[in-house]
Design a protein around this motif. Sequence first.
Motif: not given
Lengths: 81, 159, 749, 286
Positions: B21, B43-44, B58-60, B62-63, B67, B72, D3, D26, D29-30, D33-34, D36-37, D48, D50, D72, D100-101, D104
């Motif tokens: 997850x 990664x950010x 359009x998205x990244x 990594x974000x 899941x 999609x 999740x 979520x 997630x911008x 996720x940062x 989390x990482x 989530x 959405x 978004x 890109x951001x 989302x």
Amino acid sequence: MVKVMLWGSLAALAEGKPELEIEAKNIKQLLQRLAEDHPGLKPVLEKGVSVSIDGMMYNDAWFEEISSENEICILPRIEGG
Amino acid sequence: MTQTHVSTTINGDKVEYLCETDETLLDVLRDTLSLTGSKEGCGSGDCGACSVMLDGRLVCACLVLGVEAQDRKIETIEGMASGDELHPLQQKFLEHAALQCGICTPGFLVAAKALLDENPDPTETEVRYWLAGNLCRCTGYDKIIRAVMDAATEMRGQA
Amino acid sequence: MGKQDRDFKAVGTRPLRPDGVEKVTGRAKFGADLSAPGMLVGRFLRSPHAHARIRSIDTSKAAALPGVKAVVTGDSFDITKVSSGNHDTLANVMARDKALYEGHAVAAIAAISVSIARKALKLIEVDYEVLPHVTDVDEAMAADAPLLHENMFTANLTPKPTKPSNIANFYEFGHGDIEAGFAKADVIIERSFKTAATHQGYIEPHACLANMTQDGQGELWCCTQGHFMVRNVCADLMGMEISKLRVTASEIGGGFGGKTTVFIDPVALMLSKLAGKPVKIVMSREEVFKASGPTSSTSMRIKIGATNDGRLTACEGEFNYQGGAYADSPVQFGAMSAFACYDLEHVKTVGYDVAANRPKNVAYRAPGAPMAAFAVESVMAEMADRLGLDQLEFRLKNAATEGTRSSYGPTYNSVGLTETIKAAQSHDHYSAPLGANQGRGIASGFWFNFGGQTAVSLNVQEDGTVNVTVGTPDIGGSRASMGLMVAEELGIEYDNIRCIIADTSSLGYNDVTDGSRTTFSSGLALINAAKDAKAKMCARAARIWDIPAEAVEWKDGCVQPAGANAGEFEPMSFAEIAANADNTGGPIAGHHEINASGAGVSFGTHMVDVEVDPDTGYVKILRYTVVQDAGKAVHPAYVEGQYQGGAVQGIGWALNEEYIYGEDGRLQNAGFLDYRMPVASDLPMIDTVIVEVPNPGHPYGVRGVGETSIVPPMAAIANAVSQAAGVRMTELPMSPPRVLKAMDDAKGG
Amino acid sequence: MRFEAPTSLNAAIELLENEAGVVRILAGGTDVLVQLRSGQVEPDLIVDIKRIEAMQTITEEDGGFRIGAAVCGAELGGHAGVCKLWPGVVEAVELIGSTQVQGRATMVGNLCNASPAADSVPAMVAAGATARVTGPEGSRDIPVEKIATGPGQTSLGRAELVESVYLPARGVHSSDAYLRFIPRTEMDIAVVGAGISIEMDGNGICTHARVALGAVGPRVMLVEDAATALIGTSIDEAALEALAQAASSAATPIDDKRGTVDFRIKVAGVLARRAAIIAVQRSRVD
């Protein structure tokens, strides 16, 4: 005999002489004599230096010939990024 | 850790995978599905090298969590050329020498395609702002911007 | 100006790069794109402290966690077997005794998944004794500064210091009598400057995949500027024979000097050895910022004297470069290059290489030169203004030319500085009008360029196509320039040549892709390899014709009889000779191994227009022009790309990029968000002018082009900002708070 | 980490209510996720939102717009009605991150992340937006400025979430604007942000104003003195000067990697003035 220019702080390690006269036919002999005659230079020479002959840069090139006609400089080992 | 089963569509193909997850869509694309065209530079969400399309946006990657991709539609750089024919953007990037090392290139191409799909006749300023989320450290962007503008011109001619 | 005598057919054209389609379709394999069956994940534990003694590391709980297959600490490597030249590298790869900066690796593990690896890292117990730290260069030089290394005595100082310090090395360069020179000056300007540390900022984090087998052999795939260097260093650290380690360079996602050393590779090899399985390590962006190589932060003092009519009488500089935990700054290159643009009778520079609690310094594009140029060219601009002289005229009047004794010793042969200045003078940018709050800055810059060890091979295939093998990773299109030079030399089509980067077992040693050496050195070697192949092909044709080998010659991609006496034969094409290779003696190949010398120094002159927001200090780059001597531009599109890329890295360095440290000695901005590299919307198009003053040391006149372009930008921008803001900027980056404060202080003062 | 992607608000609330551990919602997630990482948070449950239809929509309501928590930035920016009514809020949302951001990131996420530098929040505060907070005990509408209580801290109770934000109707001669200062042109966190909304009467006199500042205190602040400087004036040079003064005086920033105290104090005034000028121009166009 060849004339060799040393960079400032290297000259300080060679009894303050910015220019030395050395009997050498190539870079190998030159570096060898320099280290023998001026032990203060030895650690720097062992760490590695570049030798400029008439403006051309040489690294690790023992057998490059030199004569009294050439302008020879010892320089810190040239690298890049 | 137990894994979650995900069914999704990638570049038009139905795909199923298992993921943890906390794995990102980028992890899944690269490590599970071997779609390594999307690159991880940060990664950010700050470099755009992992740009993909998610349900047309359009998205990244990594974000996005792996899941989240359930049901999609995802498009990646691997789906950009059709058969043995490059997309005009890909061709223009080559012609303009718009890549040096090439690591940012897939992200730029996916992002630029998203722009031209939405705005076929962008100004230089619009291209620059649209692509501000894609970092390139080699080119200074000049040739990339020219390649995108040139591709736009060519694609308008074809349309 | 400086046009080459010969006409080129292939060299100077702009064909598509041979690796291009792979890269625009996402198929090219970069460092992190490789995988191996049964591969484990490697992860690092890093010091949270800027300076700490490591009392003990207990890895037993981590090692016992199911799924963990190997654990490595500093003790895993036998330093007694490592050559002394690599001791610092080893200590940087994995801390021993002390952690010297935040992010310094203290342990690593290999596990079957990322989540287990993460869990395992938390189970490692490190007992730290936190020590006082220092990150600023001036503070690190102070007598009472916290000491990083008890055994660091400044080298090259006479008399030898008796007490240890953070100053690792002292350098001095120059000639003439500096005091006499200043005595002749009508105007003397002296100023101090500071610059922040910056990172190369390549988009691809370091990545590698190691595979050590139980018989002591190893394979490594990694993104590097020099896989032969990686092999030799790793073999030394691992106690392996060099020939038992085979390193393959993946595609490389940018380096700019930052991938000229090892960080993760030896650890991946050691983990793989202990686990008996392949191990992949990929750095996170945070790790890249905290634990790979940024460049130096600096503190500098420049003094320049000139006569009223604009002749420099003496130049003096002091350069203090912070070189990270092991004092690896490029200060010697800063001190050598600082005044290299000028013809000087009296010049003296000194440099101090300083250790501080920051990551080990690694080369960054023209290492050491951009900061020095920032300081020197700032004072040059101020001097021109003070003397009422045109910026370019003033530089032209003092420019180094053929026969000038350089500030670092040797006398220049053919150089192209004056040509770049004259090209700038005649460029319409130079005379374009400026608006309110705008300024124009000029600066010149220099880089040495370099040759080095190079081995290549060239195989002629039976269908008349050619495979070329080089050992220098292609970091920005060099395969294309290799193809062009081979096409030129062989007289065959560029499209019939394919260039690959060979692994370390397939060619002799190749130095790292650095020092702007690849197009020069690998090109030089390939031209010689092509000559080797041509000689063999001439001999084959001579045998077919049954005439002496001396009686044939190579012309326009064919072999033909050398003269009327040699006999009457139709010229034999490259393809024909290739097709008959089997019957004429077997495969045809050319080789060349060389320690390339003859690299030509290169100069550039940059012009930039900026606008400064008087209320916020925000600087907008309005227009930018790079003029640089390429010697000969083999693939002009990629030469322009090098110019543009260097300029934009310089723009970042000048305006916003910096390593920001907190009071705790920790890096505050270890990510792209707050490190603030330029994005597309920050910039205008970057104009380029390629000047070609041939390098006499290369058959086609090639000079290196990769590094010089980053040398002038910070100075040019500082000069432009200073003009627009009405106050001299002496510290980088010229971020809005700094510019606004300078303007406010100037108004108040 | 579990999740869940519920399809109804009630199901989402139930999930929140039944989870004893750390929960993260979520949306785009911008931020999550940062976090989390980097290991900054280690949630036991991620919800989530959405896939909840209502949270994905923008609906007209009493002359204003209700914007679902999962809408978004790119979608908001493409909504002609919102763009016309509150251009300042839309431009603030569009300043969050890259293209890109924008695909989302959500306005509500920006609000609930509770960063003092959040771009959309000063604009929302200036617009007088309200947040609909929903939890096990039902829903309540509160001014958006009441959501964040400090950096990363919110007033939301356990098992509560912000379901939507409501941007109210506005008068005829009125408009808004948002400006932020960043050292680059894109991809930065606001060093200072200023959102302003104004309402003018038929004679060109300001009858109502709200001024909010970001990144100059522990949370986004509504600056009443700054609004007072504008109300009753034609927003002439003197009023703008007073506005700038009031904005700078209200700023209580810190020195950090993104800016200095002195810089932020000064630029707060500069941006407030510049945003006011834009808002006035926009109010005339209407």
